[in-house]
Design a protein around this motif. Structure first.
Motif, PDB file in Angstrom:
ATOM      1  N   ALA A   1       0.837  -1.206   0.000  1.00 44.70           N
ATOM      2  CA  ALA A   1       0.000   0.000   0.000  1.00 44.70           C
ATOM      3  C   ALA A   1       0.870   1.255   0.000  1.00 44.70           C
ATOM      4  O   ALA A   1       0.631   2.190  -0.772  1.00 44.70           O
ATOM      5  N   VAL A   2       1.890   1.270   0.845  1.00 43.24           N
ATOM      6  CA  VAL A   2       2.789   2.432   0.919  1.00 43.24           C
ATOM      7  C   VAL A   2       3.524   2.601  -0.411  1.00 43.24           C
ATOM      8  O   VAL A   2       3.659   3.706  -0.920  1.00 43.24           O
ATOM      9  N   LYS A   3       3.974   1.494  -0.963  1.00 41.41           N
ATOM     10  CA  LYS A   3       4.684   1.548  -2.248  1.00 41.41           C
ATOM     11  C   LYS A   3       3.767   2.056  -3.363  1.00 41.41           C
ATOM     12  O   LYS A   3       4.193   2.802  -4.239  1.00 41.41           O
ATOM     13  N   PHE A   4       2.495   1.678  -3.322  1.00 39.85           N
ATOM     14  CA  PHE A   4       1.522   2.082  -4.330  1.00 39.85           C
ATOM     15  C   PHE A   4       1.231   3.581  -4.270  1.00 39.85           C
ATOM     16  O   PHE A   4       1.017   4.220  -5.294  1.00 39.85           O
ATOM     17  N   CYS A   5       1.229   4.146  -3.071  1.00 41.09           N
ATOM     18  CA  CYS A   5       0.883   5.562  -2.881  1.00 41.09           C
ATOM     19  C   CYS A   5       1.862   6.480  -3.607  1.00 41.09           C
ATOM     20  O   CYS A   5       3.061   6.272  -3.582  1.00 41.09           O
ATOM     21  N   ARG A   6       1.295   7.499  -4.233  1.00 37.11           N
ATOM     22  CA  ARG A   6       2.070   8.514  -4.938  1.00 37.11           C
ATOM     23  C   ARG A   6       1.862   9.865  -4.261  1.00 37.11           C
ATOM     24  O   ARG A   6       0.937  10.037  -3.474  1.00 37.11           O
ATOM     25  N   LYS A   7       2.690  10.814  -4.613  1.00 35.17           N
ATOM     26  CA  LYS A   7       2.576  12.161  -4.068  1.00 35.17           C
ATOM     27  C   LYS A   7       1.153  12.676  -4.266  1.00 35.17           C
ATOM     28  O   LYS A   7       0.595  12.561  -5.356  1.00 35.17           O
ATOM     29  N   GLY A   8       0.564  13.188  -3.189  1.00 33.77           N
ATOM     30  CA  GLY A   8      -0.801  13.704  -3.240  1.00 33.77           C
ATOM     31  C   GLY A   8      -1.853  12.697  -2.809  1.00 33.77           C
ATOM     32  O   GLY A   8      -3.000  13.061  -2.581  1.00 33.77           O
ATOM     33  N   ASP A   9      -1.475  11.419  -2.700  1.00 40.60           N
ATOM     34  CA  ASP A   9      -2.426  10.391  -2.259  1.00 40.60           C
ATOM     35  C   ASP A   9      -2.614  10.475  -0.742  1.00 40.60           C
ATOM     36  O   ASP A   9      -1.847  11.133  -0.040  1.00 40.60           O
ATOM     37  N   VAL A  10      -3.643   9.780  -0.269  1.00 39.70           N
ATOM     38  CA  VAL A  10      -3.933   9.711   1.159  1.00 39.70           C
ATOM     39  C   VAL A  10      -4.084   8.245   1.539  1.00 39.70           C
ATOM     40  O   VAL A  10      -4.876   7.530   0.934  1.00 39.70           O
ATOM     41  N   LEU A  11      -3.307   7.793   2.534  1.00 46.48           N
ATOM     42  CA  LEU A  11      -3.463   6.439   3.063  1.00 46.48           C
ATOM     43  C   LEU A  11      -4.517   6.509   4.153  1.00 46.48           C
ATOM     44  O   LEU A  11      -4.395   7.292   5.093  1.00 46.48           O
ATOM     45  N   VAL A  12      -5.561   5.692   4.027  1.00 38.78           N
ATOM     46  CA  VAL A  12      -6.698   5.743   4.940  1.00 38.78           C
ATOM     47  C   VAL A  12      -6.793   4.438   5.725  1.00 38.78           C
ATOM     48  O   VAL A  12      -6.654   3.355   5.164  1.00 38.78           O
ATOM     49  N   CYS A  13      -7.037   4.576   7.023  1.00 31.56           N
ATOM     50  CA  CYS A  13      -7.222   3.430   7.905  1.00 31.56           C
ATOM     51  C   CYS A  13      -8.419   3.722   8.798  1.00 31.56           C
ATOM     52  O   CYS A  13      -8.669   4.883   9.133  1.00 31.56           O
TER      53      CYS A  13
END
Length: 183
Positions: A51-63
């Motif tokens: 998930a962290v690797k997939f995230c790009r600048k401007g994305d939001v990781l949600v939990c």
């Protein structure tokens, strides 16, 4: 893009995973990474790393909840620093924490500051306790494991065994073997 992460501790918690996935989808997550890993094994979270690797600048990781993401506040701060370095924000639904907003960053920094304060106080108490124990002659420190095995190290080396094999057999570090043999 909103990227979701859901975790349950055991395979038996199917309802928990399904509930988390529903919440993440309802929050607008386009990608959701799911895994079943005990909090004891949080070091080996393959789906989280994906998930962290997939995230790009401007994305939001949600939990959905803090305990689904991190085992402690210092661990949360470590995760946030990794995300921030990538230009990714963090959102925890049940806390209303969203580091893409000024209020969310403030709340996160307050939580992080409290954790740092607690850690420093704990270390201070630990140092005081060690000093007191030393003064009373009760504190000897950690028993040196490698030096205690110096005779065995030299014997195995004399028999032609390599440093890596010696270290493995005796349960000490390879550098310790070299240190002993260099004396």
């Amino acid at each position: 893009m909103l990227v979701g992460y859901a975790r349950s501790s055991t395979i038996d918690q199917v309802a928990s995973i399904e509930s988390q996935e529903r919440e993440l989808r309802a929050a607008g997550c386009e990608e959701v990474y799911i895994e079943q890993v005990s909090s004891v094994d949080l070091v080996r979270r393959e789906r989280f790393e994906e998930a962290v690797k997939f995230c790009r600048k401007g994305d939001v990781l949600v939990c959905t909840k803090l305990d689904r993401l991190a085992r402690s506040v210092p661990h949360l701060v470590e995760i946030q620093q990794r995300l921030e370095a990538k230009g990714v924000a963090l959102k925890i639904l049940d806390m209303g924490l969203d580091t893409s907003t000024a209020q969310g960053r403030l709340m996160f920094n307050i939580v992080g500051s409290i954790a740092q304060f607690e850690r420093e106080i704990m270390l201070e108490r630990q140092r005081e306790g060690i000093a007191k124990a030393k003064a009373e002659g009760k504190y000897k420190g950690r028993k040196p494991t490698a030096r205690a095995k110096a005779e065995e190290v030299r014997k195995l080396a004399a028999e032609g065994m390599g440093a890596t094999a010696i270290a493995s057999q005796l349960g000490i570090g390879r550098a310790s073997v070299y240190r002993i043999l260099g004396d």
